[in-house]
Design a protein around this motif. Structure first.
Motif, PDB file in Angstrom:
ATOM      1  N   GLU A   1      42.122 -14.030  48.851  1.00  0.00           N
ATOM      2  CA  GLU A   1      42.473 -12.697  49.343  1.00  0.00           C
ATOM      3  C   GLU A   1      43.693 -12.159  48.603  1.00  0.00           C
ATOM      4  N   LEU A   2      44.648 -13.033  48.352  1.00  0.00           N
ATOM      5  CA  LEU A   2      45.849 -12.639  47.610  1.00  0.00           C
ATOM      6  C   LEU A   2      45.493 -12.148  46.208  1.00  0.00           C
ATOM      7  N   SER A   3      44.518 -12.803  45.565  1.00  0.00           N
ATOM      8  CA  SER A   3      44.128 -12.393  44.211  1.00  0.00           C
ATOM      9  C   SER A   3      43.564 -10.982  44.192  1.00  0.00           C
ATOM     10  N   MET A   4      42.813 -10.621  45.231  1.00  0.00           N
ATOM     11  CA  MET A   4      42.242  -9.279  45.285  1.00  0.00           C
ATOM     12  C   MET A   4      43.307  -8.228  45.591  1.00  0.00           C
ATOM     13  N   ILE A   5      44.246  -8.583  46.458  1.00  0.00           N
ATOM     14  CA  ILE A   5      45.362  -7.671  46.748  1.00  0.00           C
ATOM     15  C   ILE A   5      46.200  -7.442  45.497  1.00  0.00           C
ATOM     16  N   CYS A   6      46.491  -8.525  44.766  1.00  0.00           N
ATOM     17  CA  CYS A   6      47.295  -8.413  43.546  1.00  0.00           C
ATOM     18  C   CYS A   6      46.587  -7.566  42.499  1.00  0.00           C
ATOM     19  N   ASP A   7      45.275  -7.671  42.436  1.00  0.00           N
ATOM     20  CA  ASP A   7      44.530  -6.843  41.487  1.00  0.00           C
ATOM     21  C   ASP A   7      44.697  -5.364  41.809  1.00  0.00           C
ATOM     22  N   ASP A   8      44.660  -5.033  43.100  1.00  0.00           N
ATOM     23  CA  ASP A   8      44.879  -3.639  43.505  1.00  0.00           C
ATOM     24  C   ASP A   8      46.277  -3.151  43.139  1.00  0.00           C
ATOM     25  N   LEU A   9      47.250  -4.067  43.195  1.00  0.00           N
ATOM     26  CA  LEU A   9      48.648  -3.698  42.967  1.00  0.00           C
ATOM     27  C   LEU A   9      49.101  -3.938  41.527  1.00  0.00           C
ATOM     28  N   ASP A  10      48.164  -4.327  40.654  1.00  0.00           N
ATOM     29  CA  ASP A  10      48.461  -4.581  39.248  1.00  0.00           C
ATOM     30  C   ASP A  10      49.529  -5.667  39.085  1.00  0.00           C
ATOM     31  N   ILE A  11      49.332  -6.776  39.804  1.00  0.00           N
ATOM     32  CA  ILE A  11      50.224  -7.936  39.731  1.00  0.00           C
ATOM     33  C   ILE A  11      49.400  -9.143  39.296  1.00  0.00           C
ATOM     34  N   ASN A  12      49.938  -9.958  38.404  1.00  0.00           N
ATOM     35  CA  ASN A  12      49.276 -11.182  37.982  1.00  0.00           C
ATOM     36  C   ASN A  12      49.386 -12.201  39.110  1.00  0.00           C
ATOM     37  N   VAL A  13      48.267 -12.511  39.742  1.00  0.00           N
ATOM     38  CA  VAL A  13      48.300 -13.382  40.921  1.00  0.00           C
ATOM     39  C   VAL A  13      48.763 -14.783  40.576  1.00  0.00           C
ATOM     40  N   TRP A  14      48.439 -15.262  39.374  1.00  0.00           N
ATOM     41  CA  TRP A  14      48.834 -16.614  39.007  1.00  0.00           C
ATOM     42  C   TRP A  14      50.356 -16.700  38.788  1.00  0.00           C
ATOM     43  N   GLU A  15      50.911 -15.648  38.239  1.00  0.00           N
ATOM     44  CA  GLU A  15      52.378 -15.611  38.129  1.00  0.00           C
ATOM     45  C   GLU A  15      52.994 -15.548  39.521  1.00  0.00           C
ATOM     46  N   LEU A  16      52.423 -14.716  40.384  1.00  0.00           N
ATOM     47  CA  LEU A  16      52.954 -14.565  41.734  1.00  0.00           C
ATOM     48  C   LEU A  16      52.941 -15.893  42.483  1.00  0.00           C
ATOM     49  N   ILE A  17      51.818 -16.607  42.415  1.00  0.00           N
ATOM     50  CA  ILE A  17      51.710 -17.891  43.112  1.00  0.00           C
ATOM     51  C   ILE A  17      52.723 -18.885  42.557  1.00  0.00           C
ATOM     52  N   SER A  18      52.895 -18.891  41.243  1.00  0.00           N
ATOM     53  CA  SER A  18      53.877 -19.782  40.633  1.00  0.00           C
ATOM     54  C   SER A  18      55.279 -19.494  41.145  1.00  0.00           C
ATOM     55  N   LEU A  19      55.596 -18.220  41.303  1.00  0.00           N
ATOM     56  CA  LEU A  19      56.909 -17.836  41.816  1.00  0.00           C
ATOM     57  C   LEU A  19      57.056 -18.224  43.286  1.00  0.00           C
ATOM     58  N   ALA A  20      56.043 -17.908  44.091  1.00  0.00           N
ATOM     59  CA  ALA A  20      56.122 -18.192  45.527  1.00  0.00           C
ATOM     60  C   ALA A  20      56.180 -19.694  45.798  1.00  0.00           C
ATOM     61  N   ASN A  21      55.507 -20.482  44.972  1.00  0.00           N
ATOM     62  CA  ASN A  21      55.476 -21.923  45.183  1.00  0.00           C
ATOM     63  C   ASN A  21      56.792 -22.617  44.840  1.00  0.00           C
ATOM     64  N   ARG A  22      57.733 -21.873  44.324  1.00  0.00           N
ATOM     65  CA  ARG A  22      59.065 -22.448  44.116  1.00  0.00           C
ATOM     66  C   ARG A  22      59.810 -22.636  45.438  1.00  0.00           C
ATOM     67  N   HIS A  23      59.331 -21.985  46.489  1.00  0.00           N
ATOM     68  CA  HIS A  23      59.899 -22.214  47.813  1.00  0.00           C
ATOM     69  C   HIS A  23      59.550 -23.645  48.226  1.00  0.00           C
ATOM     70  N   PRO A  24      60.487 -24.404  48.767  1.00  0.00           N
ATOM     71  CA  PRO A  24      60.231 -25.826  49.053  1.00  0.00           C
ATOM     72  C   PRO A  24      59.166 -26.079  50.109  1.00  0.00           C
ATOM     73  N   ARG A  25      58.840 -25.080  50.899  1.00  0.00           N
ATOM     74  CA  ARG A  25      57.836 -25.293  51.948  1.00  0.00           C
ATOM     75  C   ARG A  25      56.606 -24.410  51.764  1.00  0.00           C
ATOM     76  N   VAL A  26      56.389 -23.940  50.542  1.00  0.00           N
ATOM     77  CA  VAL A  26      55.214 -23.112  50.231  1.00  0.00           C
ATOM     78  C   VAL A  26      54.399 -23.797  49.143  1.00  0.00           C
TER      79      VAL A  26
END
Length: 422
Positions: free
Chosen positions: A230-255
């Motif tokens: 679902e996140l990948s489809m939302i990111c496509d609508d918002l012109d965001i690279n979902v794989w970059e986004l996930i890489s950034l979010a996963n830097r959180h120690p509990r994500v």
């Protein structure tokens, strides 16, 4: 209980490795399957599926006389049922006809002291139904639902919990959840699996708890995959690279967000959550929605493919749609295996073949021949696809595709983020 002969009903992706594992411990194993081709292949010491290390174990077991396949059940001390459990219809109701057929086939072979274990991933209550079918077929024997600890036949459920591509290792190392209909049923099942399992054999309070444990494990994974998809489809609508986004979010120690893909396939994750939904349709809201999100992802990928074809035609006005060639990379439901069951990639490719007027090529390094009835286009080598395709669609992140260069010409639809990251 003394185990001298084991019968495994169903010689597919779980049944054959399980049979081979018991046979490798110098036990006589009779494998039963309705597929005569599979039976003949196994009896030659060969295998009909792709699974690392399985071929060597089967070859040795057959050569040494510990493993034999047949289409007709024979008497044994323990029977393991490992047949498919699909769902049927738009309401996704569990289809237990293969389990029932297996029961009818082994019932004449049963004798006092036998153990019957249902390994097939099943909806809650399936093990009890299995015991009921066996009791109806053999009224001369007693079963746990009536005789309890004194029953002639012991009944238990022990679902497989292995990862395709690592089945031979995980059959040994993973913990097993065992739910017997009585404590003595559980004890006999534990003794059987301990012949090769090094992980812990955890006894559940009932077959229902064991059945629900497997369904829960796969539903948990399905919900998490749905979040990524679902996140990948939302990111496509918002012109965001979902794989970059996930890489950034996963830097959180509990994500720890998973990677999105073209959908969810296989004989477990794409099926098992519906068993929970069918058992409690009013309560299983999140599980149902996750299934719907993942089931809808292939249609979204198809939209991207159609957009890519349109984009190519805009850039090449001299060409017509029937002159545009599409290469689809991957058919299996996950990387580095040949299993096409419930594969979203297969669903996508078949839709492309059915709607695109031009040539559709398929690159699937783990399959030598695509059955013609699948209507999946032309199987070609990777080099030909890279050279001649106008639209490249990456559907499965096989190792070969991860290591290949990003196609230099044509439009790209990357459902796995392998080429996009480069």
């Amino acid at each position: 209980m003394k185990i001298e002969r084991i019968s495994v009903i169903g010689l597919g992706y779980i049944g054959l490795p399980t049979a081979a594992m018991f046979a490798s411990r110098k036990l006589e194993v009779i494998g039963v399957d309705v597929n005569e081709r599979a039976v003949d292949t196994i009896n030659r010491g060969e295998i009909h599926i792709v699974e690392p290390d399985l071929d060597m174990v089967v070859q040795a077991a057959v050569k040494e006389g510990y493993l034999r396949a047949t289409t007709t059940p024979e008497p044994a001390d323990a029977f393991l049922i490992a047949v498919p459990t699909p769902f049927e219809g738009k309401n996704h109701q569990p289809d237990l006809r293969f389990i029932e057929a297996a029961c009818q086939s082994i019932a004449p072979m049963l004798a006092p002291g036998n153990l019957v274990i249902l390994e097939s991933t099943s909806p809650v209550g399936a093990t009890e139904k299995m015991s009921g079918w066996l009791a109806a077929a053999r009224p001369d024997l007693s079963f746990p639902q009536d005789a309890g600890e004194e029953s002639d036949v012991r009944i238990a459920h022990c679902p497989e919990r292995v990862l395709p591509g690592k089945v031979m290792q995980e059959l040994i190392s993973n913990d097993r959840v065992i739910g017997g209909m009585t404590p003595i049923c559980s004890a006999h099942a534990v003794a059987l699996y301990k012949l090769f399992v090094r992980g812990e054999c955890v006894v559940a309070s009932s077959p229902r708890a064991a059945e629900m444990a497997k369904l829960t494990e796969n539903s948990f994974r399905d919900v998490n995959i749905a979040f990524a998809n679902e996140l990948s489809m939302i990111c496509d609508d918002l012109d965001i690279n979902v794989w970059e986004l996930i890489s950034l979010a996963n830097r959180h120690p509990r994500v720890n967000i998973l990677q999105p893909g073209p959908g969810v396939g296989g004989h477990c994750i794409a099926v098992d959550p519906w068993f929970i939904v069918s058992s409690s349709p009013e309560r299983a809201k999140l599980i149902r929605v996750a299934r719907e999100v993942n089931d809808a992802k292939p249609a979204w990928v198809l939209e991207k493919i159609n957009a890519a074809v349109s984009g190519f035609l805009i850039d090449h006005p001299e060409k017509a749609a029937h002159e545009v060639s599409i290469a689809c990379y991957g058919l299996a439901f996950k990387a580095d295996i040949d299993d096409l069951r419930e594969s979203p990639a297969l669903r996508i490719v078949r839709e492309v073949v059915g709607t695109h007027p031009g040539r559709t090529m398929v690159v699937e390094p783990n399959v030598d021949i695509i059955p013609s009835d699948l209507n999946c286009g032309t199987l070609v080598g990777q080099a030909e696809a890279e050279r001649s395709a106008d639209v490249h669609v990456l559907l499965v992140d096989h190792s070969q595709f991860k290591n290949m260069e990003r196609p230099r010409k044509g439009e790209i639809v990357d459902a796995r983020g392998v080429w996009r990251e480069r």
